[in-house]
Design a protein around this motif. Sequence first.
Motif, short mmCIF file in Angstrom:
data_model
loop_
_atom_site.label_atom_id
_atom_site.label_comp_id
_atom_site.label_asym_id
_atom_site.label_seq_id
_atom_site.Cartn_x
_atom_site.Cartn_y
_atom_site.Cartn_z
N THR A 8 -4.84 8.93 -0.76
CA THR A 8 -3.53 9.56 -0.59
C THR A 8 -2.93 9.08 0.73
O THR A 8 -3.66 8.69 1.65
CB THR A 8 -3.65 11.10 -0.57
OG1 THR A 8 -4.59 11.49 0.44
CG2 THR A 8 -4.11 11.62 -1.92
N ILE A 9 -1.62 9.08 0.78
CA ILE A 9 -0.91 8.58 1.97
C ILE A 9 -0.50 9.77 2.84
O ILE A 9 0.14 10.71 2.36
CB ILE A 9 0.33 7.78 1.55
CG1 ILE A 9 -0.11 6.53 0.77
CG2 ILE A 9 1.16 7.37 2.76
CD1 ILE A 9 1.04 5.75 0.18
N THR A 10 -0.89 9.69 4.08
CA THR A 10 -0.52 10.76 5.02
C THR A 10 0.80 10.47 5.73
O THR A 10 1.49 11.39 6.16
CB THR A 10 -1.62 10.95 6.07
OG1 THR A 10 -1.84 9.70 6.76
CG2 THR A 10 -2.93 11.37 5.40
N LYS A 11 1.16 9.21 5.85
CA LYS A 11 2.45 8.82 6.43
C LYS A 11 2.98 7.63 5.66
O LYS A 11 2.36 6.57 5.63
CB LYS A 11 2.30 8.47 7.91
CG LYS A 11 3.63 8.19 8.60
CD LYS A 11 3.44 7.89 10.09
CE LYS A 11 4.78 7.63 10.77
NZ LYS A 11 4.60 7.29 12.21
N THR A 44 0.82 -1.22 0.00
CA THR A 44 0.00 0.00 0.00
C THR A 44 0.85 1.27 0.00
O THR A 44 0.41 2.32 -0.47
CB THR A 44 -0.92 0.04 1.23
OG1 THR A 44 -0.11 0.12 2.42
CG2 THR A 44 -1.79 -1.21 1.28
N GLY A 45 2.08 1.19 0.53
CA GLY A 45 2.94 2.36 0.64
C GLY A 45 2.69 3.17 1.90
O GLY A 45 3.42 4.14 2.18
N ALA A 46 1.67 2.80 2.69
CA ALA A 46 1.33 3.54 3.92
C ALA A 46 1.92 2.85 5.14
O ALA A 46 2.06 1.63 5.18
CB ALA A 46 -0.18 3.64 4.06
N GLU A 47 2.27 3.65 6.14
CA GLU A 47 2.86 3.11 7.36
C GLU A 47 1.91 2.17 8.08
O GLU A 47 2.29 1.14 8.62
CB GLU A 47 3.29 4.25 8.29
CG GLU A 47 3.98 3.81 9.57
CD GLU A 47 5.31 3.11 9.32
OE1 GLU A 47 5.74 2.34 10.20
OE2 GLU A 47 5.93 3.33 8.25
N ASP A 48 0.62 2.52 8.11
CA ASP A 48 -0.40 1.67 8.72
C ASP A 48 -1.75 2.03 8.13
O ASP A 48 -1.87 2.91 7.26
CB ASP A 48 -0.41 1.82 10.25
CG ASP A 48 -0.48 3.27 10.70
OD1 ASP A 48 -1.23 4.04 10.09
OD2 ASP A 48 0.26 3.65 11.63
N ASP A 49 -2.82 1.37 8.61
CA ASP A 49 -4.15 1.60 8.06
C ASP A 49 -4.64 3.02 8.30
O ASP A 49 -5.49 3.53 7.54
CB ASP A 49 -5.15 0.61 8.68
CG ASP A 49 -4.87 -0.82 8.24
OD1 ASP A 49 -4.16 -1.00 7.23
OD2 ASP A 49 -5.33 -1.75 8.93
N LYS A 50 -4.14 3.66 9.35
CA LYS A 50 -4.58 5.02 9.67
C LYS A 50 -3.86 6.08 8.85
O LYS A 50 -4.20 7.27 8.96
CB LYS A 50 -4.37 5.28 11.17
CG LYS A 50 -5.17 4.36 12.08
CD LYS A 50 -4.88 4.66 13.54
CE LYS A 50 -5.67 3.73 14.46
NZ LYS A 50 -5.38 4.00 15.89
N SER A 51 -2.87 5.64 8.08
CA SER A 51 -2.06 6.61 7.32
C SER A 51 -2.56 6.77 5.88
O SER A 51 -1.82 7.20 5.01
CB SER A 51 -0.60 6.15 7.30
OG SER A 51 -0.08 6.03 8.61
N VAL A 52 -3.83 6.43 5.66
CA VAL A 52 -4.42 6.54 4.32
C VAL A 52 -5.68 7.38 4.41
O VAL A 52 -6.48 7.21 5.33
CB VAL A 52 -4.77 5.15 3.75
CG1 VAL A 52 -5.42 5.28 2.38
CG2 VAL A 52 -3.53 4.28 3.64
N ALA A 53 -5.85 8.31 3.47
CA ALA A 53 -7.03 9.17 3.44
C ALA A 53 -7.63 9.15 2.03
O ALA A 53 -6.93 8.94 1.04
CB ALA A 53 -6.66 10.59 3.82
N THR A 54 -8.95 9.35 1.97
CA THR A 54 -9.62 9.43 0.68
C THR A 54 -9.15 10.67 -0.08
O THR A 54 -9.04 11.75 0.49
CB THR A 54 -11.14 9.48 0.86
OG1 THR A 54 -11.57 8.29 1.55
CG2 THR A 54 -11.86 9.55 -0.48
N CYS A 55 -8.86 10.50 -1.35
CA CYS A 55 -8.39 11.61 -2.17
C CYS A 55 -9.46 12.70 -2.25
O CYS A 55 -10.62 12.42 -2.59
CB CYS A 55 -8.03 11.12 -3.57
SG CYS A 55 -7.50 12.41 -4.70
N SER A 56 -9.06 13.93 -1.96
CA SER A 56 -10.02 15.03 -1.95
C SER A 56 -10.36 15.51 -3.37
O SER A 56 -11.37 16.18 -3.57
CB SER A 56 -9.45 16.20 -1.14
OG SER A 56 -8.21 16.64 -1.69
N THR A 57 -9.54 15.15 -4.34
CA THR A 57 -9.79 15.61 -5.70
C THR A 57 -10.83 14.74 -6.41
O THR A 57 -11.76 15.25 -7.03
CB THR A 57 -8.48 15.58 -6.52
OG1 THR A 57 -7.53 16.43 -5.89
CG2 THR A 57 -8.71 16.07 -7.95
#
Length: 389
Positions: A212-215, A166-179
Amino acid sequence: MAKRDYYEVLGVSKSATADEIKTAYRKKAIQYHPDKNPGDKEAEEKFKEAAEAYDVLSNADKRQRYDRFGHAGVGSSAAGGGGFGDGMTVEDIFAHFGDVFGGHFGGFSFGSSFGGSGRSGRSSRPQSRGSDLRVKVKLSLKDVANGVSKKIKVNKYVACQKCHGTGAEDDKSVATCSTCHGNGYVTQLTRTILGQMQTQSVCPTCGGQGQTITKKCHACSGEGVVRSDEVIDINIPAGVMEGMQLSMHGKGNAARRGGVNGDLLVVIEEEQDKELLRDENDLIYNLLLTVPQAALGDNVEVPTIDGKAKVKIEPGTQPGKVLRLRGKGLPSINGYGTGDLLVNVTVYIPESLSSDEKQKLNQLRTSNNFQPSQSIKQRVFEKFRNLVG
């Protein structure tokens, strides 16, 4: 059921250009699209058949092999298993050929609600695809004759085990793309003289992921893939040729942050045999006889792929005579027959002679049996004419 000719499937000629093949595939895909034919298994199979044909004919290397060897050159038997039409789902086809359509055609969208009872649904997110890998494998004539299984170590991109790609540090480090709000696509409406035109393109913010990945994952720096060695089993069928390319679906590089793996392309190289030459499916051996052997006849052994074979040399055998050992060549890759071993006879003429040997030959110089007849001269001339003609 035997596969249909790929050109026939798309309705194009064998001289069709790349653009003509692409256009023909789009028409077939629209005609048999699952949203347009809900619950129609026959249409689904034709949809897959068209995709398989396009996968081959749109690729210059695959098309060349197909034109030369037919389905055997590009099918699962030659590809080490996992051919395009073998277990490929409709969703895989959408992901593989999404760039062919790039949005809405004919009132429905590619990659939409297959299995949704015909409802026009939201387009599936575009999937990235890992790059293909190419490796060379050297084979002996015995490998070519019998087929062979080989293990090769390949250094390639694989999914990161820490983040599972996934490229994210954990499940909480992913957010829905705002675009694109998680769709992976953005839609634009443009007014034209023909009315409104709707187009879709991959979201520029998330690259079609919908997230998008936040972390970022610390192990892969957010890429979702890392370098690693993998040992891959390759099953090479009998009868392959120098330069032939076998494709192993999904064994190439992993895609960034999920998606479809690339393919592993296995290029065949033949090791030069010390005694045998290859001519398509036939093998050629040059048999060097002495003058007494050619004149008096003999029983000799010649090499084959599996060992030795005995050959009877008739008295008076002439240089250039070809002896054919049927079935001692290489198998055809499509399974139709086996080549022969051609034994080309040559005669060694001594380069130096003792006084006694010269005297004996001089005594035979005027013998009628040592003078070539007119029929022999004509036969030798015919062989020479065929050689240079």
